[in-house]
Design a protein around this motif. Structure first.
Motif, short mmCIF file in Angstrom:
data_model
loop_
_atom_site.label_atom_id
_atom_site.label_comp_id
_atom_site.label_asym_id
_atom_site.label_seq_id
_atom_site.Cartn_x
_atom_site.Cartn_y
_atom_site.Cartn_z
N THR A 92 -4.43 7.16 -0.09
CA THR A 92 -3.00 6.87 0.06
C THR A 92 -2.79 5.42 0.48
O THR A 92 -1.82 4.79 0.06
N ASN A 93 -3.72 4.87 1.28
CA ASN A 93 -3.65 3.44 1.60
C ASN A 93 -3.74 2.62 0.32
O ASN A 93 -3.06 1.60 0.18
N GLY A 94 -4.58 3.06 -0.62
CA GLY A 94 -4.70 2.37 -1.90
C GLY A 94 -3.40 2.39 -2.69
O GLY A 94 -3.03 1.38 -3.30
N ILE A 95 -2.70 3.52 -2.66
CA ILE A 95 -1.39 3.61 -3.34
C ILE A 95 -0.42 2.63 -2.69
O ILE A 95 0.29 1.89 -3.38
N GLU A 96 -0.39 2.62 -1.36
CA GLU A 96 0.50 1.69 -0.65
C GLU A 96 0.19 0.24 -1.04
O GLU A 96 1.11 -0.55 -1.29
N ASP A 97 -1.10 -0.10 -1.09
CA ASP A 97 -1.50 -1.46 -1.44
C ASP A 97 -1.09 -1.83 -2.87
O ASP A 97 -0.61 -2.94 -3.11
N ARG A 98 -1.27 -0.91 -3.81
CA ARG A 98 -0.91 -1.19 -5.21
C ARG A 98 0.59 -1.40 -5.39
O ARG A 98 1.00 -2.15 -6.27
N LEU A 99 1.39 -0.74 -4.57
CA LEU A 99 2.84 -0.86 -4.70
C LEU A 99 3.44 -1.92 -3.77
O LEU A 99 4.65 -2.15 -3.81
N ALA A 100 2.61 -2.57 -2.97
CA ALA A 100 3.10 -3.60 -2.04
C ALA A 100 3.59 -4.83 -2.82
O ALA A 100 3.13 -5.11 -3.92
N VAL A 101 4.53 -5.53 -2.22
CA VAL A 101 5.06 -6.77 -2.79
C VAL A 101 4.89 -7.85 -1.73
O VAL A 101 5.36 -7.70 -0.60
N ASP A 102 4.19 -8.90 -2.10
CA ASP A 102 3.92 -10.01 -1.18
C ASP A 102 3.29 -9.53 0.12
O ASP A 102 3.63 -9.99 1.21
N LYS A 109 -6.65 9.75 3.21
CA LYS A 109 -5.93 8.63 3.84
C LYS A 109 -6.31 7.30 3.17
O LYS A 109 -5.44 6.47 2.92
N LEU A 110 -7.57 7.11 2.88
CA LEU A 110 -7.98 5.87 2.21
C LEU A 110 -7.35 5.77 0.82
O LEU A 110 -6.96 4.68 0.39
#
Length: 187
Positions: A84-94, A81-82
């Motif tokens: 996948t959270n990292g993947i979400e953060d890397r692909l986040a925009v603003d 989970k941590l």
């Protein structure tokens, strides 16, 4: 007295919410780099179960479920989970997620999803991660619970989970299951 013993491995599954095909491909590539090859994927379908994610991700969200080939140790769920959270953060925009990844473990007894949010039916694991008991296996199929997310109640997804359960049993034992026709008759 019960004697503690190591639990068997489980199948890593993941729900994916996204709008943009490019972001989806990037998230999928990052996930397979971390967790290995896929052995299952549903087709992307419109996510119409809630508008909860629309504020962050925008309208027109798609959903798919994927499964990974290699079984994982149950105690690895917080680490997964941590990551996948990292993947979400890397692909986040603003600061807004462009993809939502919800990893979980499919075992012969249950399906557990990882969550960063506490609730009455969630058990704290570690590092801010909770185990969400989502489905239980009874009477020849995965059964919903009062709190099961609407998308996990989908009859087609429940059917696929039954197939993945049989595949996991085969991976563990090397033996084909005795009963391969689901309850209710042929597929």
């Amino acid at each position: 007295m019960s004697r503690p013993k190591e639990p068997p491995s489980a199948k890593l599954i993941m729900g994916m919410l996204f709008r943009d095909a490019r972001v989806h491909r990037q998230a999928l590539a990052a996930a397979t780099d971390l967790f290995g090859p896929l052995d299952f994927a549903t087709e992307p379908e419109p996510f119409h179960f809630t508008t909860y994610y629309d504020r962050e991700m925008g309208p027109g969200i798609l959903r798919r479920t994927i499964g990974f080939l290699d079984p994982v140790r149950p105690e690895s769920l917080p680490d997964i989970k941590l990551r996948t959270n990292g993947i979400e953060d890397r692909l986040a925009v603003d600061g807004k997620r462009q993809v939502n990844l919800d990893p979980g473990l499919l075992s012969e007894e249950r399906i557990i999803l990882a969550s960063g949010k506490n609730y009455t039916h969630r058990v704290y694991l570690r590092d801010g991660i909770y185990a969400d008991l989502t489905l239980i296996y009874q009477k020849g199929a995965y059964q919903c619970l009062p709190w099961t997310y609407p998308d996990y109640r989908s009859p087609i997804l429940l059917h696929f989970f039954g197939i993945l359960r049989r595949k996991l049993a085969f991976q563990r034992s090397g033996k084909l299951p005795r009963k391969i026709v689901p309850q209710g008759g042929p597929i």
